[in-house]
Design a protein around this motif. Structure first.
Motif, PDB file in Angstrom:
ATOM      1  N   THR A  37       0.826  -1.207   0.000  1.00 27.41           N
ATOM      2  CA  THR A  37       0.000   0.000   0.000  1.00 27.41           C
ATOM      3  C   THR A  37       0.857   1.253   0.000  1.00 27.41           C
ATOM      4  O   THR A  37       0.558   2.227  -0.709  1.00 27.41           O
ATOM      5  CB  THR A  37      -0.943   0.006   1.213  1.00 27.41           C
ATOM      6  N   THR A 117     -13.624   1.696  -1.189  1.00 31.64           N
ATOM      7  CA  THR A 117     -12.357   1.290  -0.572  1.00 31.64           C
ATOM      8  C   THR A 117     -12.295  -0.220  -0.390  1.00 31.64           C
ATOM      9  O   THR A 117     -11.239  -0.834  -0.617  1.00 31.64           O
ATOM     10  CB  THR A 117     -12.176   1.988   0.779  1.00 31.64           C
ATOM     11  N   ALA A 121      -9.633  -2.745  -2.108  1.00 37.49           N
ATOM     12  CA  ALA A 121      -8.880  -3.753  -1.354  1.00 37.49           C
ATOM     13  C   ALA A 121      -9.023  -5.126  -1.986  1.00 37.49           C
ATOM     14  O   ALA A 121      -8.040  -5.870  -2.134  1.00 37.49           O
ATOM     15  CB  ALA A 121      -9.355  -3.776   0.098  1.00 37.49           C
ATOM     16  N   LEU A 145      -6.200   0.692   3.950  1.00 35.51           N
ATOM     17  CA  LEU A 145      -6.073   1.574   2.791  1.00 35.51           C
ATOM     18  C   LEU A 145      -6.503   2.990   3.137  1.00 35.51           C
ATOM     19  O   LEU A 145      -5.842   3.966   2.765  1.00 35.51           O
ATOM     20  CB  LEU A 145      -6.927   1.055   1.633  1.00 35.51           C
ATOM     21  N   VAL A 154      -7.101   6.618  -3.240  1.00 39.07           N
ATOM     22  CA  VAL A 154      -7.936   5.411  -3.249  1.00 39.07           C
ATOM     23  C   VAL A 154      -8.831   5.404  -4.481  1.00 39.07           C
ATOM     24  O   VAL A 154      -8.918   4.401  -5.204  1.00 39.07           O
ATOM     25  CB  VAL A 154      -8.800   5.319  -1.969  1.00 39.07           C
TER      26      VAL A 154
END
Length: 237
Positions: A37, A117, A121, A145, A154
């Motif tokens: 990340t 989000t 992921a 995240l 994002v």
């Protein structure tokens, strides 16, 4: 006795070896997503689905573009369609998630509750098949995240790895494939069609939508117009 002791030692050694490697694998699984990340905060990532296609030598069309090179029409349509609370939540819509858990306990089939989000992921770290295990893993990954990346990053990642057709990933590839233009030039209607295709990207043709798809797009446009100030974290207004 000697043979039995030797066998015990062999199995004991094998158990210690497996345990050592199992611990290493678990630590790697825990550490890898945060490390990736941080890397993804500056480096364009690819999704697990894209990697799967690369491994199978299948065609992939993904052209990374910055968020500022994606039409605000698409940004608004996707947020409205997929996660109207995107700017306010911490990566998880807890009320929606609770509703789905209650539906499950009542014997109903849970639907939705995935934020942008959480979908990011899933696309970055998990597999595509639906399962409760995958859904449970999405939650801590989404929280991570949201904690590490900005909302703009994002959304930028999501719009560049979302699937919009067989081998078509990201807004730029989708805009070129379906409308023959760059993502920054998408109209409200085109953006609405793309946004409402996301739940079923292989079954909905944004360039030649069915009547049902047209109705979904029209509803999306109406919701965007009535949405109010829900886009401030990415559009500044």
């Amino acid at each position: 006795m000697a043979t039995r002791a030797k066998t015990t030692n062999v199995f004991g050694g094998l158990f210690r070896f497996l345990r050592k490697w199992l611990i290493r694998i678990v630590l790697l699984v825990i550490i890898l997503p945060p490390v990736l990340t941080v890397i993804y905060s500056v480096v364009p990532p690819v999704s697990t689905l894209m990697i799967g296609r690369y491994v199978q030598f299948l065609w992939v069309d993904r052209q990374w573009v910055s968020l500022q090179d994606i039409s605000p029409n698409l940004i608004k349509s996707v947020i409205t369609s997929e996660d109207s609370g995107f700017c306010e939540n911490d990566g998880v819509e807890w009320d929606a998630l609770q509703d789905q858990v209650e539906a499950l306990t009542d014997g109903e089939r849970p639907r939705g509750a995935s934020t942008i989000t959480m979908q990011t992921a899933k696309n970055l770290f998990l597999w595509g098949d639906r399962s409760y295990v995958r859904k449970a893993l999405e939650i801590p990954l989404a929280l991570m995240l949201d904690a590490i990346l900005s909302k703009k990053r994002v959304l930028e990642i999501y719009l560049n790895i979302a699937e919009w057709g067989e081998g078509i990933f990201g807004a730029e590839a989708a805009a070129q494939a379906w409308f023959g233009k760059p993502a920054k030039d998408l109209t409200r209607v085109e953006a609405a069609r793309l946004a409402t295709a996301l739940p079923n990207p292989l079954g909905r043709n944004s360039a030649n939508p069915t009547s049902g798809h047209r109705r979904l797009a029209a509803t999306n446009i109406a919701r965007v117009n009535a949405a109010g100030p829900i886009f401030g974290c990415v559009l500044g207004k």
